[in-house]
Design a protein around this motif. Structure first.
Motif, short mmCIF file in Angstrom:
data_model
loop_
_atom_site.label_atom_id
_atom_site.label_comp_id
_atom_site.label_asym_id
_atom_site.label_seq_id
_atom_site.Cartn_x
_atom_site.Cartn_y
_atom_site.Cartn_z
N HIS A 174 0.82 -1.23 0.03
CA HIS A 174 0.01 0.04 0.07
C HIS A 174 0.98 1.26 0.14
CE1 HIS A 174 -2.76 3.12 2.07
NE2 HIS A 174 -3.54 2.51 0.93
N PHE A 175 0.26 2.29 -0.71
CA PHE A 175 1.09 3.62 -0.71
C PHE A 175 1.40 4.18 0.58
CE2 PHE A 175 -3.25 4.57 -1.84
CZ PHE A 175 -3.66 5.71 -0.45
N SER A 176 0.92 3.65 1.68
CA SER A 176 1.30 4.27 3.09
C SER A 176 2.70 4.02 3.34
CB SER A 176 0.38 3.64 4.19
OG SER A 176 0.38 2.52 3.93
N PHE A 177 3.33 3.13 2.64
CA PHE A 177 4.47 2.75 3.13
C PHE A 177 5.61 3.88 2.34
CE2 PHE A 177 2.97 -1.37 3.92
CZ PHE A 177 3.70 -1.57 5.32
N LYS A 178 5.03 4.48 1.32
CA LYS A 178 5.91 5.44 0.41
C LYS A 178 5.99 6.79 1.40
CE LYS A 178 5.32 4.16 -4.17
NZ LYS A 178 4.48 3.85 -5.18
N LYS A 179 4.53 7.02 2.16
CA LYS A 179 4.51 8.21 3.17
C LYS A 179 5.44 7.89 4.44
CE LYS A 179 -0.39 8.99 2.29
NZ LYS A 179 -1.50 8.78 2.87
N ALA A 180 5.48 6.54 4.99
CA ALA A 180 6.43 6.24 5.80
C ALA A 180 8.10 6.54 5.65
CB ALA A 180 6.07 4.85 6.29
N ALA A 181 8.33 6.07 4.28
CA ALA A 181 9.54 6.19 3.73
C ALA A 181 10.13 7.72 3.95
CB ALA A 181 9.77 5.42 2.60
N ASP A 182 9.10 8.49 3.36
CA ASP A 182 9.30 10.06 2.87
C ASP A 182 9.53 10.79 4.51
OD1 ASP A 182 9.72 12.21 1.95
OD2 ASP A 182 7.75 12.87 2.10
N MET A 183 8.75 10.37 5.55
CA MET A 183 8.82 10.82 6.66
C MET A 183 9.95 10.32 7.72
SD MET A 183 4.92 11.02 8.25
CE MET A 183 3.95 10.32 7.27
N LEU A 184 10.26 9.04 7.41
CA LEU A 184 11.34 8.50 8.39
C LEU A 184 12.63 8.65 7.42
CD1 LEU A 184 9.00 5.67 9.52
CD2 LEU A 184 9.71 7.55 10.90
N CYS A 185 12.81 8.85 6.47
CA CYS A 185 13.92 8.89 5.26
C CYS A 185 14.50 7.54 5.45
CB CYS A 185 15.04 9.96 6.32
SG CYS A 185 14.71 11.53 6.47
N LEU A 186 13.57 6.70 4.96
CA LEU A 186 13.99 5.40 4.51
C LEU A 186 13.89 5.15 2.97
CD1 LEU A 186 11.37 3.59 6.93
CD2 LEU A 186 13.75 3.97 7.30
N LYS A 187 14.95 4.15 2.71
CA LYS A 187 14.91 3.97 1.23
C LYS A 187 13.88 2.62 1.09
CE LYS A 187 18.23 2.89 -2.54
NZ LYS A 187 19.32 2.69 -2.87
N LEU A 188 13.08 3.00 0.03
CA LEU A 188 12.09 1.77 -0.14
C LEU A 188 12.72 1.05 -1.13
CD1 LEU A 188 8.22 2.75 -0.52
CD2 LEU A 188 9.61 1.45 1.40
N ARG A 189 12.94 -0.30 -1.11
CA ARG A 189 13.30 -1.30 -2.00
C ARG A 189 12.17 -2.03 -2.41
NH1 ARG A 189 19.41 -2.57 -2.33
NH2 ARG A 189 18.53 -2.19 -4.49
N GLU A 190 11.60 -2.40 -3.59
CA GLU A 190 10.70 -2.96 -3.99
C GLU A 190 10.82 -4.65 -4.48
OE1 GLU A 190 7.06 0.15 -4.71
OE2 GLU A 190 8.08 -0.35 -6.68
N ALA A 191 10.45 -5.59 -3.92
CA ALA A 191 10.55 -6.82 -4.24
C ALA A 191 9.65 -7.22 -5.33
CB ALA A 191 10.41 -7.86 -3.14
N GLU A 192 9.92 -7.85 -6.47
CA GLU A 192 8.95 -8.46 -7.60
C GLU A 192 8.02 -9.40 -6.90
OE1 GLU A 192 11.55 -10.34 -10.24
OE2 GLU A 192 12.65 -8.50 -10.47
N LEU A 193 6.79 -9.51 -7.79
CA LEU A 193 5.86 -10.54 -7.34
C LEU A 193 5.97 -11.81 -8.41
CD1 LEU A 193 2.66 -8.21 -7.26
CD2 LEU A 193 4.47 -8.62 -5.45
#
Ligand code: 0PR
Length: 385
Positions: free
Chosen positions: A124-143
């Motif tokens: 869910h896009f909430s992880f993008k918000k979390a990454a932005d606020m918490l200065c995290l780099k999101l790495r997306e695993a394939e399906l």
């Protein structure tokens, strides 16, 4: 704002005008929502606790007792009664809290310049918000071919900067369940925090399992799972806003607690300060009232209606993009774009949504979507030109 207020009667008249413009879940026409008609027992409890503030729990000891009981009940449902957590605003806040706990705990062990979190592309896009606020780099695993997180891809993405892996139990777009058992083993072996986003599936998978549906383990029964998001305002039938976040141990909440001078509690771990107790009251009331049997009935009925919808799609010119695992159905057409289908359905009064991976019309068969709605929807769908 006017200097002199208008009458109560005038206020109500105006409110009714606004209300008329809103769609209602009860109409059965909202097909792209994960929310539903709030259950009257939850609404009654909610109204009773409108002034209660869990941000200052010493003043609202009864509500605090209810929150403790709700967290234990949710924990029991998800395989561990002695969990810790809070009733909050929804899945977004829960996921942000989990990411904050994971990041802070990892930083306590060693300094990481740019912490990374591995999520499936279906997260869910909430992880993008979390990454932005918490200065995290999101790495997306394939399906994989079934739209579930590919283990090989997760393994490839792990680095010494990985502070958390996220698996989803009931994905937003397709209702799929990631291989949480394998993720748990991997995370235990590598000593990485594993968060499970069961915002949608948390209130249905355990009940469907009881009803004989075949689902893999996804909760605290797996030792590697550190935290779980579970939203009472989705399949739990609670009024909005009601989310839940559960942690396996106290250290996760402590890793993000701040001192709260002048309040009746010393430290606070939630993001929201002033926090409604009404959501807690509604969840407490509903879990007591519905019982396992009541929720099992709701979840099973949603799956049955899902089956009717999926079968109707198979018998039409449209194509299912995948077999439904939970109460989400996604389909497309060779002749029309999903946007066109959605627009034409809108003209007929249906509000569907469109998924992005893959692009398809997406329907969530929530409890307000009854068999008669699905039958009338299928009739309209088959007539689309
Ligand atoms: N995690 C998952 C797996 C979700 O599906 C959602 C929301 C969240 C977290 C975030 O939860 P909150 O929205 O409670 O913060 N899933 C739905 C979505 O984004 C929410 C929704 C509900 C959308 C009603 C539309 C709607 O009408 O699609």
């Amino acid at each position: 704002m006017e200097n002199k207020g208008i009458s109560h009667e005038e206020v109500l008249q105006s409110l009714k005008k606004f209300k008329k413009l809103d769609m209602t879940h009860k109409s059965g026409r909202i097909l792209g929502s994960m929310c539903t008609c709030p259950h009257p027992v939850g609404v009654e409890a909610y109204k009773m606790f409108l002034e209660s503030n869990l941000g200052d729990p010493g003043l609202f000891k009864g509500t605090q007792m209810m929150e403790d009981e709700v967290i234990a009940m949710l924990g029991e449902l998800l395989g561990k009664r002695d969990v810790l957590g809070h009733i909050i605003t929804g899945g977004t806040e829960a996921n942000i809290m989990a990411m904050r706990a994971a990041r802070n705990l990892a930083q306590q062990k060693k300094h990481i310049e740019k912490p990374e979190v591995i999520v499936p592309t279906s997260a869910h896009f909430s992880f993008k918000k979390a990454a932005d606020m918490l200065c995290l780099k999101l790495r997306e695993a394939e399906l994989d071919g079934n739209y579930r997180m590919k283990m090989g891809s997760v393994e490839e993405l792990i680095t010494e900067n990985t502070v958390a892996v996220v698996g989803v139990a009931g994905t937003t777009e397709l209702g799929k369940i990631d291989p949480i058992e394998e993720l748990s083993e991997l995370c235990l072996e590598k000593d990485i925090y594993l968060h499970v986003d069961a915002a949608f599936g948390g209130f249905s998978i355990p009940f469907l399992k009881e009803a004989g549906y075949d689902f893999p383990e996804f909760d605290f029964r797996l030792d590697g799972v550190s935290s779980i998001t579970i939203d009472p305002h989705k399949m739990g039938l609670a009024p909005i806003p009601t989310g839940g976040i559960l942690f396996r141990e106290k250290k996760y909440l402590e890793a993000m607690s701040v001192e709260t001078p002048y309040l009746t509690e010393d430290r606070q771990s939630t993001i929201v300060g002033t926090r409604t107790g009404a959501s807690t009251a509604a969840t407490w009331a509903l879990m007591k009232y519905m019982g396992r049997k009541g929720y099992t009935h709701v979840a099973r009925r949603c799956m049955e209606v899902t089956g009717i919808l999926a079968q109707g799609i198979r018998e039409s010119d449209f194509k299912l993009v995948t077999e439904p695992q939970l109460n989400v159905v996604a389909f497309k057409s060779d002749k029309m774009s999903s946007e066109d289908i959605s627009a034409k359905l809108k003209d007929k009064g249906w509000a569907v949504s469109i998924s992005s991976h893959p692009r398809a019309v997406r329907i969530i068969v929530m409890p307000h979507v009854k068999e008669e709605h699905v039958k009338s929807f299928l009739k309209d769908l088959k007539e689309l030109k």
